[in-house]
Design an enzyme around this catalytic site. Sequence first.
Site, short mmCIF file in Angstrom:
data_model
loop_
_atom_site.label_atom_id
_atom_site.label_comp_id
_atom_site.label_asym_id
_atom_site.label_seq_id
_atom_site.Cartn_x
_atom_site.Cartn_y
_atom_site.Cartn_z
N HIS A 8 5.97 2.68 -11.03
CA HIS A 8 6.66 1.77 -10.11
C HIS A 8 7.41 2.54 -9.03
O HIS A 8 7.22 2.28 -7.82
CB HIS A 8 7.63 0.89 -10.91
N GLU A 9 8.24 3.47 -9.45
CA GLU A 9 9.03 4.22 -8.46
C GLU A 9 8.13 5.09 -7.59
O GLU A 9 8.43 5.31 -6.41
CB GLU A 9 10.10 5.06 -9.16
N HIS A 57 6.98 3.08 -4.68
CA HIS A 57 7.97 3.08 -3.60
C HIS A 57 7.88 4.38 -2.80
O HIS A 57 7.96 4.38 -1.56
CB HIS A 57 9.38 2.96 -4.17
N HIS A 110 5.05 4.42 -0.42
CA HIS A 110 5.37 3.56 0.72
C HIS A 110 6.18 4.33 1.77
O HIS A 110 5.93 4.23 2.97
CB HIS A 110 6.15 2.34 0.22
#
Length: 700
Positions: free
Chosen positions: A490-491, A494, A497
């Site tokens: 998940h991180e 980010h 991104h």
Amino acid sequence: MKKLFGFILTLVFMASCATTDENPFFSDYDTPFGVPPFHLIENSHFIPAFEEGVRQQEAEIAAIITNPALPDFDNTVAALDYSGDLLNRVASVFYNYNSSNTSDEIQALAQEVAPMMSSHRDNISLNPALFSRIQTVYNQKDELDLTEEQAMLLEETYQSFVRNGAALPAEQQERFREINQELSVLTLRFGQNVLADVNDFKLWIDDEADLAGLPGSVVDAAAEAAAAEGQEGKWLFTLHNPSVMPFLTYADNRDLREKMNRAYVLRGNNDNDNNNQEIINRLVELRLERSKMLGFDTYADFALQNRMAGNVETVETFLKDLWTAALPIARDEAVELQKMITSEGGDFELAYWDWRYYAEKVRKAKYDLDEGEISQYFEINNVRDGIFMIVNKLWGLEFVERPDVPVYHPDATAWEVLEADGSHLGILYMDMHPRASKRGGAWMSSYRRQQVTQDGEFVHPIITIVCNFTAPSGNQPALLTFDEMTTFFHEFGHAIHGLMSDVIYPGLAGTSVPRDFVELPSQVLENWAKHPDVLKMFAKHYETGETITDELIDRIMASANFNQGFATVEFLASALLDMDYHTKTVFESFDVNEFETRVQNRYDMMDEIYFRHGSTHFQHIFSGGYSAGYYSYIWAGVLDADAFEAFVETGDLFHQETARKFRTEILERGGTRDAMEMYKSFRGKEPGIEPLLRQRGLVR
């Protein structure tokens, strides 16, 4: 304007006239890739650098206002977005320190910095001459030959000024400033109080019998924690997740589970100086007052104006639909857990401190599966290398560890990220394990965001991900739980991104997107983490090196939706709590515990499940950026489930054209387009909720 209020870092360095004290912020960074020179930065450098940064940006704002040329996009809007270089540089380091490498001195400095920065932001957003120039450009927007990105920056800048009080009558602006000052200090104190309670609580065990049920690795870690505090022969458990969650899941001693869980629930809600009840009251009151000044009925109406959901009704309908689907499933799960209690001779009713313990027992009975068995395949470095491999298969990126790059703490590592052609993309820091100087949870941040300077130079980002995963203990490496493994993915989503951002203006770079869209890139990457074919690519036994077996994967997949009613209800309860705080139309002082009880009663919530985040430690909404926005995680769940379907439909989880399109239409675009338009450009349609319901097993 997002750049001004987010304090993001840029590369255009402005020399300071105050260089005599050798403050490293006042000169170009003589480091690999221009990363901050952490080895040179001392706490005494921060306040002078903040003060000089404010002075420099004030001079830049004055130059914009006094420019004799008529206002246009370049000399007003772009000039404003590029301003504040030094200030962004020092702020990025300081706020990252305050989250991941804090100390009593840093926290004291933060109390000094907060009102200074609030005042400075207000001096910009409430500057009538500056707003007049922006308004002049905005009123001409249809006549200007702006690119899509320029048009978006103009819209964002104008709306940001309005939302920050620029259009208010002068007599109201002073009160607006006072509110912002107080909010800046209160949100800071809220987070500091939670961290203080976490660090203050210690569950000491000196009777080995009280360790019954706990895995050996957890016991070893507790023994090491006790030894580190000079208590050889004892075991220490804390409220950091890698300690408290295994204890609640495995400890046979019910009284100690209750003690541990109550302490976890009561963070920020004890009879001490760290109590957050008054702060919550004041935050809710001030947010409502400020929203009404801006013409909104509630704070939620204000907050949702520039998010994908758009309005309170949409969010509440969305949450209640999911609640209706999840609550009956959670009730069925509670019945099953109660049967397990009874079958073992228990004569008590299931309580929230029992849920994880008995859920693990039921899961083992139904699927012959326990977390200890699974975690042996998720040694942290293997997981990291698996993420590298997946990202490489999708977009060709390579990751090279750089020991020559300064780090802010010995636990952190630095990595150079390379494109498929070997060109530099950015720098990524990773910081994986708990410590007293780090707040709880997991997050991504930046030390420098991507942009193209006014001179045409492409500035590469410097990104960091910070987690609180299970640490190594004894001779055993760090073995992640399944949840920790997916959180790592998940991180990293980010981080991708932020790293892949390819825009011009810093105010629109990377994760500068609506709050309920920013979780899409992070959550979509979790889908690869949970896919059987992908698991076999990276899940290796930490001792034997053997690939995870098909039989174990089958058991994991069979249990994928086990306890999903609990997980969804626990989350939704906090999302509904958030909305109830922020849909007040009139403020009346309240007791936080009673407020939570009213929310539980309103939605017929089960006593056996507590909020994932109780009010007094709900940092997402009271000291983070998710106020009236905690729903965003599950809103983005609709997006990520639908987006992953795009890959599944091709029959190739690493389909190159789909990956390319996800990169060019979403990851690279930052905030340069409307979020739904970006999504539709990738997917060809708006997302449906059905993939999420199927994914979570909420369809009966």
